[in-house]
Design a protein around this motif. Structure first.
Motif, mmCIF file in Angstrom:
data_model
loop_
_atom_site.group_PDB
_atom_site.id
_atom_site.type_symbol
_atom_site.label_atom_id
_atom_site.label_comp_id
_atom_site.label_asym_id
_atom_site.label_seq_id
_atom_site.Cartn_x
_atom_site.Cartn_y
_atom_site.Cartn_z
ATOM 1 N N LEU A 129 51.864 -6.989 26.550
ATOM 2 C CA LEU A 129 50.555 -6.786 25.926
ATOM 3 C C LEU A 129 50.295 -5.283 25.755
ATOM 4 O O LEU A 129 49.908 -4.611 26.718
ATOM 5 N N TYR A 149 43.321 -8.707 22.375
ATOM 6 C CA TYR A 149 43.125 -9.546 23.567
ATOM 7 C C TYR A 149 41.841 -9.159 24.299
ATOM 8 O O TYR A 149 41.070 -10.030 24.722
ATOM 9 N N LEU A 153 45.492 -16.572 24.881
ATOM 10 C CA LEU A 153 46.342 -16.174 26.007
ATOM 11 C C LEU A 153 45.574 -16.419 27.304
ATOM 12 O O LEU A 153 44.346 -16.499 27.299
ATOM 13 N N LEU A 165 53.930 -11.200 28.854
ATOM 14 C CA LEU A 165 53.308 -12.442 28.406
ATOM 15 C C LEU A 165 54.085 -13.635 28.973
ATOM 16 O O LEU A 165 55.287 -13.523 29.245
ATOM 17 N N ILE A 193 55.347 -13.954 21.802
ATOM 18 C CA ILE A 193 54.509 -14.529 20.740
ATOM 19 C C ILE A 193 54.807 -13.838 19.408
ATOM 20 O O ILE A 193 55.243 -12.685 19.370
#
Ligand code: PZK
Length: 299
Positions: free
Chosen positions: A112, A120, A131, A141, A145
């Protein structure tokens, strides 16, 4: 050295911050990686020796490694394969097949960071992908993704949902790009981890040739990806990038409002940065950068 617009016999088509694109013939382009470097979105006045060769050598390495997964645009890189006016750029230049580029940036994220972290924090999701709660900046993560974006002419790429992507290029191609991008990420991250480098995320571009999806542009380079030294990673931080750490750290200590021109870099910062790029190539490829240069120039 690699001034855009001045390659003998080749028409200059476009320039990015770092790379220049030339027309070769109806079906081919020349993609040249310069030694230019950007930091905080500004192209610096100083160049990093052999940075262009690192980008091109890495791209050629990964394209070969990924050759069984997806066809790519690379048509030549040896001096003998380049147009006569570009042979002096062997090592930093790629002859590529001219594609119909697909107007999406294909991003895969395993950690991230960057705009993913921003999205996020604001929404609990990235590109509409929910998430788990409580993730920290730079956290790994649960699984990689796919977070597509649109190419912005100026400024930053805009993250989009997979549904928006499908509207732009069609659901079938969108689904195919998603699977390819995630597999490129998994293979790249796997390989890099074995060499002490974390691949936080990467951006790919694809095009069409005779109806076939083809991987284009640069691939898994420090300019298109976030590489972190595995030893320097910690959650809740903004890990230093493998390549630009010295430049950013030094610029952050200067009085500069982050508009051009940036302050000139001291020689030791340039040399340290060049050494980091070289190390990035050598760790990932497992061979000296000079071997790539010699191979490209030989023929
Ligand atoms: C293409 N870019 C981005 C890169 C720039 C711009 N194989 C291809 N066929 C057709 N078009 C492209 C490619 C590739 N790769 C790539 N724009 C068009 C780009 C470098 C410098 F100015």
């Amino acid at each position: 050295m690699t001034t855009p617009g001045t390659l003998e016999g080749l028409r200059h088509l476009a320039s990015g911050k770092v790379r220049d694109l030339y027309a070769v013939d109806d079906r081919h382009l020349l993609l040249v990686a310069s030694d230019r470097i950007s930091a905080f979105d500004v192209v610096l006045d100083d160049q990093v020796p052999a940075k262009g060769e690192v980008l091109t050598g890495l791209t050629r390495f990964w394209l070969e490694l990924l050759g069984d997964l997806v066809p790519n645009h690379l048509a030549g890189w040896r001096a003998s394969e380049l147009p006569a006016g570009a042979r002096h750029l062997a090592g930093r230049a790629m002859l590529v097949r001219r594609l119909q580029m697909l107007p999406v940036e294909c991003v895969a994220r395993g950690y991230l960071a960057g705009s993913g972290w921003k999205d996020y924090q604001a929404t609990g999701a990235v590109c509409g992908i929910p998430l788990p709660r409580g993730l920290r900046q730079a956290d790994r993560l649960p699984a990689p993704i796919f977070t597509p974006a649109t190419k912005a002419q100026t400024g930053h790429d805009q993250n989009i949902s997979e549904a928006e992507m499908a509207e732009r290029i069609g659901a079938g191609i969108a689904a195919h790009l998603r699977e390819l991008t995630l597999e490129v990420y998994r293979r790249g991250a796997d390989h890099a981890a074995r060499r002490g480098i974390l691949l936080a995320d990467t951006k790919l571009e694809f095009g069409l040739l005779d109806g076939e999806v083809v991987l284009a542009d640069e691939v898994l380079t420090p300019d298109s990806s976030r590489f972190w030294p595995a030893g320097g990673w910690a959650p809740d931080s903004s890990p230093p990038s493998f390549d630009k750490q010295y430049v950013r750290d030094w610029l952050e200590r200067q009085t500069w409002d982050m508009t051009p021109p940036a302050p000139r870099l001291p020689p030791d910062v340039v040399a340290g940065t060049a050494a980091r790029y070289r190390e990035c190539y050598e760790r990932l490829v497992g061979r000296p950068l000079d071997a790539w240069l010699a191979e490209a120039r030989r023929s």
